[in-house]
Design a protein around this motif. Structure first.
Motif, mmCIF file in Angstrom:
data_model
loop_
_atom_site.group_PDB
_atom_site.id
_atom_site.type_symbol
_atom_site.label_atom_id
_atom_site.label_comp_id
_atom_site.label_asym_id
_atom_site.label_seq_id
_atom_site.Cartn_x
_atom_site.Cartn_y
_atom_site.Cartn_z
ATOM 1 N N VAL A 88 -3.762 51.193 64.870
ATOM 2 C CA VAL A 88 -2.736 52.118 64.391
ATOM 3 C C VAL A 88 -1.391 51.856 65.068
ATOM 4 O O VAL A 88 -1.282 51.065 65.994
ATOM 5 C CB VAL A 88 -3.173 53.589 64.592
ATOM 6 C CG1 VAL A 88 -4.349 53.920 63.685
ATOM 7 C CG2 VAL A 88 -3.519 53.873 66.047
ATOM 8 N N ALA A 89 -0.379 52.577 64.576
ATOM 9 C CA ALA A 89 1.009 52.282 64.927
ATOM 10 C C ALA A 89 1.351 52.504 66.390
ATOM 11 O O ALA A 89 2.311 51.937 66.897
ATOM 12 C CB ALA A 89 1.949 53.115 64.039
ATOM 13 N N ASP A 90 0.592 53.333 67.089
ATOM 14 C CA ASP A 90 0.938 53.599 68.489
ATOM 15 C C ASP A 90 0.304 52.609 69.459
ATOM 16 O O ASP A 90 0.385 52.762 70.672
ATOM 17 C CB ASP A 90 0.577 55.036 68.883
ATOM 18 C CG ASP A 90 -0.922 55.323 68.830
ATOM 19 O OD1 ASP A 90 -1.726 54.374 68.945
ATOM 20 O OD2 ASP A 90 -1.296 56.493 68.694
ATOM 21 N N GLY A 91 -0.372 51.570 68.929
ATOM 22 C CA GLY A 91 -0.904 50.513 69.778
ATOM 23 C C GLY A 91 -2.380 50.632 70.106
ATOM 24 O O GLY A 91 -2.923 49.788 70.824
ATOM 25 N N ARG A 92 -3.056 51.638 69.572
ATOM 26 C CA ARG A 92 -4.479 51.794 69.847
ATOM 27 C C ARG A 92 -5.341 51.237 68.711
ATOM 28 O O ARG A 92 -4.893 51.107 67.579
ATOM 29 C CB ARG A 92 -4.825 53.274 70.042
ATOM 30 C CG ARG A 92 -4.219 53.945 71.261
ATOM 31 C CD ARG A 92 -4.531 55.441 71.262
ATOM 32 N NE ARG A 92 -3.930 56.124 70.099
ATOM 33 C CZ ARG A 92 -4.340 57.296 69.630
ATOM 34 N NH1 ARG A 92 -5.372 57.913 70.190
ATOM 35 N NH2 ARG A 92 -3.731 57.845 68.595
ATOM 36 N N VAL A 93 -6.595 50.950 69.056
ATOM 37 C CA VAL A 93 -7.638 50.726 68.060
ATOM 38 C C VAL A 93 -8.539 51.945 68.110
ATOM 39 O O VAL A 93 -9.056 52.309 69.177
ATOM 40 C CB VAL A 93 -8.453 49.453 68.355
ATOM 41 C CG1 VAL A 93 -9.598 49.311 67.345
ATOM 42 C CG2 VAL A 93 -7.549 48.219 68.302
ATOM 43 N N PHE A 104 -10.837 53.604 71.048
ATOM 44 C CA PHE A 104 -11.769 52.514 71.354
ATOM 45 C C PHE A 104 -11.107 51.467 72.245
ATOM 46 O O PHE A 104 -11.669 51.052 73.254
ATOM 47 C CB PHE A 104 -12.285 51.867 70.066
ATOM 48 C CG PHE A 104 -13.198 50.694 70.338
ATOM 49 C CD1 PHE A 104 -14.487 50.908 70.796
ATOM 50 C CD2 PHE A 104 -12.755 49.384 70.142
ATOM 51 C CE1 PHE A 104 -15.335 49.830 71.073
ATOM 52 C CE2 PHE A 104 -13.594 48.301 70.409
ATOM 53 C CZ PHE A 104 -14.887 48.527 70.876
ATOM 54 N N ALA A 105 -9.914 51.029 71.885
ATOM 55 C CA ALA A 105 -9.252 49.976 72.660
ATOM 56 C C ALA A 105 -7.743 50.115 72.537
ATOM 57 O O ALA A 105 -7.224 50.830 71.668
ATOM 58 C CB ALA A 105 -9.697 48.601 72.166
ATOM 59 N N TYR A 106 -7.047 49.430 73.417
ATOM 60 C CA TYR A 106 -5.595 49.357 73.341
ATOM 61 C C TYR A 106 -5.158 48.008 73.883
ATOM 62 O O TYR A 106 -5.901 47.345 74.617
ATOM 63 C CB TYR A 106 -4.930 50.514 74.093
ATOM 64 C CG TYR A 106 -5.372 50.691 75.527
ATOM 65 C CD1 TYR A 106 -4.592 50.239 76.585
ATOM 66 C CD2 TYR A 106 -6.578 51.332 75.831
ATOM 67 C CE1 TYR A 106 -5.000 50.404 77.903
ATOM 68 C CE2 TYR A 106 -6.987 51.502 77.144
ATOM 69 C CZ TYR A 106 -6.197 51.033 78.180
ATOM 70 O OH TYR A 106 -6.601 51.190 79.478
ATOM 71 N N THR A 107 -3.985 47.581 73.510
ATOM 72 C CA THR A 107 -3.558 46.207 73.808
ATOM 73 C C THR A 107 -2.482 46.107 74.885
ATOM 74 O O THR A 107 -2.318 45.058 75.492
ATOM 75 C CB THR A 107 -3.039 45.529 72.531
ATOM 76 O OG1 THR A 107 -1.986 46.329 71.961
ATOM 77 C CG2 THR A 107 -4.153 45.357 71.513
ATOM 78 N N MET A 156 -6.076 38.577 71.276
ATOM 79 C CA MET A 156 -6.716 39.330 72.347
ATOM 80 C C MET A 156 -8.179 39.603 72.011
ATOM 81 O O MET A 156 -8.612 39.442 70.868
ATOM 82 C CB MET A 156 -5.972 40.650 72.581
ATOM 83 C CG MET A 156 -4.472 40.503 72.722
ATOM 84 S SD MET A 156 -3.637 42.029 73.217
ATOM 85 C CE MET A 156 -3.967 42.011 74.985
ATOM 86 N N LYS A 157 -8.918 40.034 73.057
ATOM 87 C CA LYS A 157 -10.339 40.342 72.870
ATOM 88 C C LYS A 157 -10.720 41.513 73.756
ATOM 89 O O LYS A 157 -10.230 41.644 74.876
ATOM 90 C CB LYS A 157 -11.192 39.125 73.218
ATOM 91 C CG LYS A 157 -12.698 39.341 73.046
ATOM 92 C CD LYS A 157 -13.489 38.083 73.350
ATOM 93 C CE LYS A 157 -13.575 37.819 74.840
ATOM 94 N NZ LYS A 157 -14.506 36.718 75.167
ATOM 95 N N VAL A 158 -11.611 42.362 73.229
ATOM 96 C CA VAL A 158 -12.148 43.464 74.022
ATOM 97 C C VAL A 158 -13.659 43.519 73.782
ATOM 98 O O VAL A 158 -14.133 43.195 72.680
ATOM 99 C CB VAL A 158 -11.472 44.802 73.649
ATOM 100 C CG1 VAL A 158 -11.840 45.227 72.232
ATOM 101 C CG2 VAL A 158 -11.796 45.893 74.644
ATOM 102 N N GLY A 159 -14.419 43.883 74.817
ATOM 103 C CA GLY A 159 -15.872 43.913 74.699
ATOM 104 C C GLY A 159 -16.374 45.049 73.843
ATOM 105 O O GLY A 159 -15.613 45.915 73.396
ATOM 106 N N ALA A 165 -7.722 45.517 76.116
ATOM 107 C CA ALA A 165 -8.001 44.163 75.638
ATOM 108 C C ALA A 165 -7.389 43.122 76.568
ATOM 109 O O ALA A 165 -6.353 43.363 77.196
ATOM 110 C CB ALA A 165 -7.458 43.993 74.221
ATOM 111 N N THR A 166 -8.021 41.973 76.656
ATOM 112 C CA THR A 166 -7.511 40.872 77.481
ATOM 113 C C THR A 166 -6.898 39.804 76.583
ATOM 114 O O THR A 166 -7.348 39.567 75.457
ATOM 115 C CB THR A 166 -8.629 40.245 78.321
ATOM 116 O OG1 THR A 166 -9.674 39.791 77.442
ATOM 117 C CG2 THR A 166 -9.202 41.259 79.291
#
Length: 392
Positions: A88-93, A104-107, A156-159, A165-166
């Motif tokens: 989504v637009a605020d940078g999160r998954v 769930f994740a963020y970058t 990027m990748k996240v587990g 995310a890395t």
């Protein structure tokens, strides 16, 4: 010369002078002094598909999660079938757990109050480079890792448990990734992805659309060697990318031209590209179905106006120097109002199905089409909801 002709000539000279200096900075490109418009090698107008969904079947879509999510670009389900997940637009998954949306994740490692909820997807543009902007999402079905194409932070990748995310790669051949857009993963873990521009970032996507400059690339990330290589270069707004069902090729969208292009990975043609299909409009993402066909999200239909503007960049640049805002220019580009079109193609490039909401009554925009269990899940960076269409 008649008085009328003299007046018209004088008015044109004044307009041309005004556009040349843009004293009030009202034009769509006023903040881009080095802006240039480039010619696009468009297909002949006669080659553009004229097929239409006269029933506007997408108007039968169900609008889900209205105002709960802002700008859901990509929609995925994890290897266990849970979801959807969306960036989504605020940078999160975000992850839909069946009851509510959860983080769930963020970058971005630098999230702050700048990323707090805002009233619309476009409200976040100013701070996207700080908050991050997840675009293409894909799960590795073997490991459960989620791969993310973040427009600002690269690949990027996240587990499977999520979190921060890395970074896997943020440059290729010494050129930074400035607009990482979409990706897919083969059975060996190689990641194929697009970088839409080496000049414009996503927060300036309208100027990229207006310019049609050709610094876009398609790239490959090798997880074993950690190397990033360029497979295709000098592209005008490459966007969505998806592997074929058998893994012998992938397809990617050429945004400025409006084509679906094939890149061969195996066989005698390996490393070669060819045009798979000329699209009825300008594409965003593409996704492969379980049957091996391809759903393409069309950002907007072609018009004679956009066709001519693409062919004549000097005229296009003059138009964009008029005292007309970028938002209005963008509306002119998409035909006057947002409207959704999705098309399905066979692996051979045959048009199989077209669905649309030409009036934008229900589905106003679509960035991606994910087919699951007989339904199409459609998101867009421009809307605060997900639309679901039942194919049955």
């Amino acid at each position: 010369m008649s008085p009328t002709g003299t007046f018209a000539g004088l008015a044109f000279l004044i307009l041309a002078f005004y556009c040349g200096i843009d004293p009030l900075k009202h034009s769509a490109i006023s903040e881009f002094p080095d802006f240039e418009a480039y010619a696009v090698e468009m297909p002949a107008w006669s080659q553009v598909p004229t097929d239409r969904d006269t029933q506007n079947l997408l108007q039968k879509s169900e609008i889900k999660f209205l105002n709960q999510i802002q700008g859901p670009e990509s929609i995925v389900f994890d290897p266990l079938g849970r979801g959807p997940y969306t960036g989504v637009a605020d940078g999160r998954v975000l992850f839909w757990n069946g009851q509510s949306w959860t983080d769930f994740a963020y970058t971005s490692p630098n999230r702050s109050e700048l990323c707090n909820p805002k009233p619309s997807p476009l409200s976040y543009l100013k701070n996207e480079h700080i908050c991050g902007r997840p675009l293409g999402l894909r799960f590795d079905k073997k490991t459960g890792d989620l791969y993310i194409a973040d427009a600002y932070f690269g690949l990027m990748k996240v587990g499977p448990e999520g979190g921060l995310a890395t970074s896997l790669t943020s440059e290729a051949e010494g050129v930074p990734l400035r607009f990482t857009n979409d990706l897919d993963i083969d059975d060996k873990g190689n990641v194929y992805f697009t970088d839409s521009s080496a000049k414009y970032q996503r927060r300036n996507f309208m100027q990229l659309v207006f310019s049609s400059e050709s610094t876009g690339r398609v790239l490959k990330y090798n997880p074993i060697t950690k190397e990033t290589t360029v497979l295709v270069r000098n592209l005008q707004f490459p966007n969505g990318l998806s592997l074929s069902k058998d893994g012998s090729f992938f397809v990617f969208c050429e945004g400025s031209i409006g084509r679906l292009r094939k890149y061969w990975l195996k066989g005698e043609k390996a490393g070669a590209t060819e045009v798979l299909a000329i699209l009825p409009g300008f594409p965003d993402n593409v996704r492969t179905t379980e049957n091996g066909d391809f759903w393409v999200a069309i950002h907007c239909r072609r018009s004679l106006y956009t066709h001519l503007c693409a062919l004549y960049p000097k005229i296009r640049k003059f138009i964009f120097k008029l005292p007309i805002s970028a938002k209005i220019q963008f509306m002119l580009h998409i035909g006057g109002w947002p409207h959704a079109v999705v098309v399905k193609y066979s692996p051979e490039g045959r048009l199989l199905q077209i669905l649309e909401d030409s009036q934008g009554k229900v589905v106003k925009a679509v960035s991606e089409v994910e087919e699951k269990d007989g339904k199409l899940w459609m998101g867009s960076v421009l809307v605060p909801f997900i639309a679901v269409y039942n194919l049955a």
